[in-house]
Write an enzyme that holds these catalytic residues in place. Structure first.
Site, mmCIF file in Angstrom:
data_model
loop_
_atom_site.group_PDB
_atom_site.id
_atom_site.type_symbol
_atom_site.label_atom_id
_atom_site.label_comp_id
_atom_site.label_asym_id
_atom_site.label_seq_id
_atom_site.Cartn_x
_atom_site.Cartn_y
_atom_site.Cartn_z
ATOM 1 N N ALA A 102 104.516 3.098 66.190
ATOM 2 C CA ALA A 102 105.870 3.010 65.636
ATOM 3 C C ALA A 102 105.974 3.531 64.218
ATOM 4 O O ALA A 102 107.083 3.726 63.711
ATOM 5 C CB ALA A 102 106.357 1.557 65.680
ATOM 6 N N LYS A 103 104.834 3.761 63.541
ATOM 7 C CA LYS A 103 104.869 4.117 62.130
ATOM 8 C C LYS A 103 105.304 5.568 61.924
ATOM 9 O O LYS A 103 105.237 6.400 62.818
ATOM 10 C CB LYS A 103 103.489 3.888 61.502
#
Length: 439
Positions: free
Chosen positions: A210-211
């Protein structure tokens, strides 16, 4: 009570969760995430066929793991980078490298992901939960407890705001404490021209799916300290460090064994992908930040709704999750219902922050027998403590994932319209309750 139930049929436009027409038609797609960089497939294919899939495997050519370490150190402005398999592993070895006594207290913001606290336990230390600043969601010198001064401070850059690491360092160093940056949510963010991660004694990163900088799962620690860097290498590779030079057909690791380590090594596929994604990170930041500025302008006319206020020293944003704070939330309204209403309007997942760590179901050190002494001290340290700002932000904010900000001006207009629509519904609810109270 849900927002839809509370305002349905009132003066506000009917919400999509209550049968109304959504702001955004379902046929219009949002940007996807992750977005593979050009060349990523080529690098992965090179790893696949070169026969060297891990740092602990012999082979020909430069390790992608070493290549990423060099490039990311240069990117952050740090002298050394040690990649890891996860961001949590980066936190563990960073804390272990400090050589603190077992059970030493480490300040951790109450409003963050649970791995920040569990990594402290894994390093044999005790987290001391700390409240956060109302404008940034980050801990500050003013929020640190005075009765238990920590041996280390985990300065977490939260959502899209940076903690004031220089101020924390100025406060901590005379007291013998060390500041470790958790820059998992802030790769590329700038504080007076310096990259996140390069401001503390050590800087930790996550490259989770998700980063903003992702290789699926991965992490890294950066530092200017050569002694800490050598210790970090051993802590993540079973007491082994890089050889001074790569040799064909031989391992790149040699058994130096000054400290006992574990296997937290990043594999070659992840390292190759991280190399590719790093090349497009700043380009993506430019798009996200331009859209963030537009959204801030569009929301300026919506009363009782705000974005985080960044410190003036933060001169470069790196978006992860963008909080929209509903200061006008009527009493008794669950923020989860606000997130649900926005999700229905946008066709895009909007969600509240995680529960603060003091009431997180994920932080249960007493459930592990081996942690019993540390868990007991943790429980004693946190009796009668409160975290009002962390509680407020977790119950009055919703989060927008950074992928939305890779979109267009029209996408930002949709976000602002949805927030305005739901805010109007909340206002109607508040007025109706006030009227009922008078009657």
């Amino acid at each position: 009570m849900s927002v839809a139930t509370a305002v349905g049929g009132g003066r506000a436009e009917p919400l999509a969760v209550d049968g109304g027409t959504p702001v955004r038609h379902h046929s219009r797609a949002w940007p996807r995430w992750p977005v593979p960089a050009a060349g990523a497939e080529h690098l992965l294919n090179e790893v696949l066929h070169r026969g060297r899939w891990a740092i602990s495997g012999p082979g020909e050519g430069e390790l992608f793991e070493r290549r990423f370490a060099a490039r990311f150190a240069e990117y952050t402005g740090a002298r050394h980078c040690v990649p890891t398999d996860h961001g949590s592993s980066a936190l563990v070895i960073a804390l272990e490298s400090l050589g603190l006594e077992q059970g030493a207290p480490v300040a951790v913001p109450a409003l963050t992901w649970v791995a920040c606290a569990t990594a402290v336990f894994r390093a044999g230390l005790v987290p001391v939960l700390v409240d956060v600043d109302e404008h940034t969601g980050c801990l500050t010198p003013q929020t640190l407890p005075m009765d238990v001064f920590p041996a280390a401070i985990l300065a977490v850059h939260w959502a899209c705001a940076m903690a004031d690491v220089p101020a924390l360092t100025e406060f901590a160093e005379p007291r013998g404490a060390v500041v470790v940056e958790d820059a998992a949510q802030a790769p590329g963010a700038l504080w007076q021209g310096r990259r996140a991660g390069s401001l503390g004694r050590l800087g930790c990163f996550s490259m989770h799916h998700a980063k903003a900088l992702t290789c699926g799962e991965g992490g890294a620690v950066v530092t200017d300290d050569p002694v800490l860097a050598m210790r970090l290498e051993e802590l993540r590779a079973d007491s082994r460090r890089y050889r001074p030079e790569s040799r064909p057909g031989m391992l790149d690791l040699t058994e130096t064994a000054s400290v006992m380590g574990s296997n937290f090594c990043l594999n070659e596929f992840g390292a190759a992908l991280a190399c590719a994604q790093l090349e497009v990170l700043d380009e993506q930041h430019t798009v996200r930040n331009r859209n963030y500025a537009l959204l801030a302008t569009l929301l300026a006319g919506t009363p009782e709704v705000r974005l985080l206020r960044h410190a003036p020293q933060q001169d470069g944003l790196a978006l992860y999750e963008v909080p929209v704070v509903f200061d006008g939330l009527p009493r008794g309204t669950d923020i989860a219902s606000v997130a649900e209403a926005l999700t229905a309007e946008l066709g895009f997942p909007v969600y509240p922050p995680r529960a603060p760590l003091h009431r997180s179901s994920l932080l249960r050190p007493g459930s592990k027998a081996a942690l019993a002494p540390l868990a007991e001290r943790f429980e004693v340290l946190h009796r009668d403590r409160s975290y009002p700002v962390a509680e407020y932000l977790s119950t009055h904010a919703v989060l927008l994932h950074h992928r939305a900000f890779l979109g267009t001006e029209e996408d930002m207009a949709d976000l602002a319209s949805a927030v305005a629509k739901v805010t109007a519904a909340l206002r109607t609810r508040g007025q109706r309750r006030a009227s009922d109270g008078r009657n």
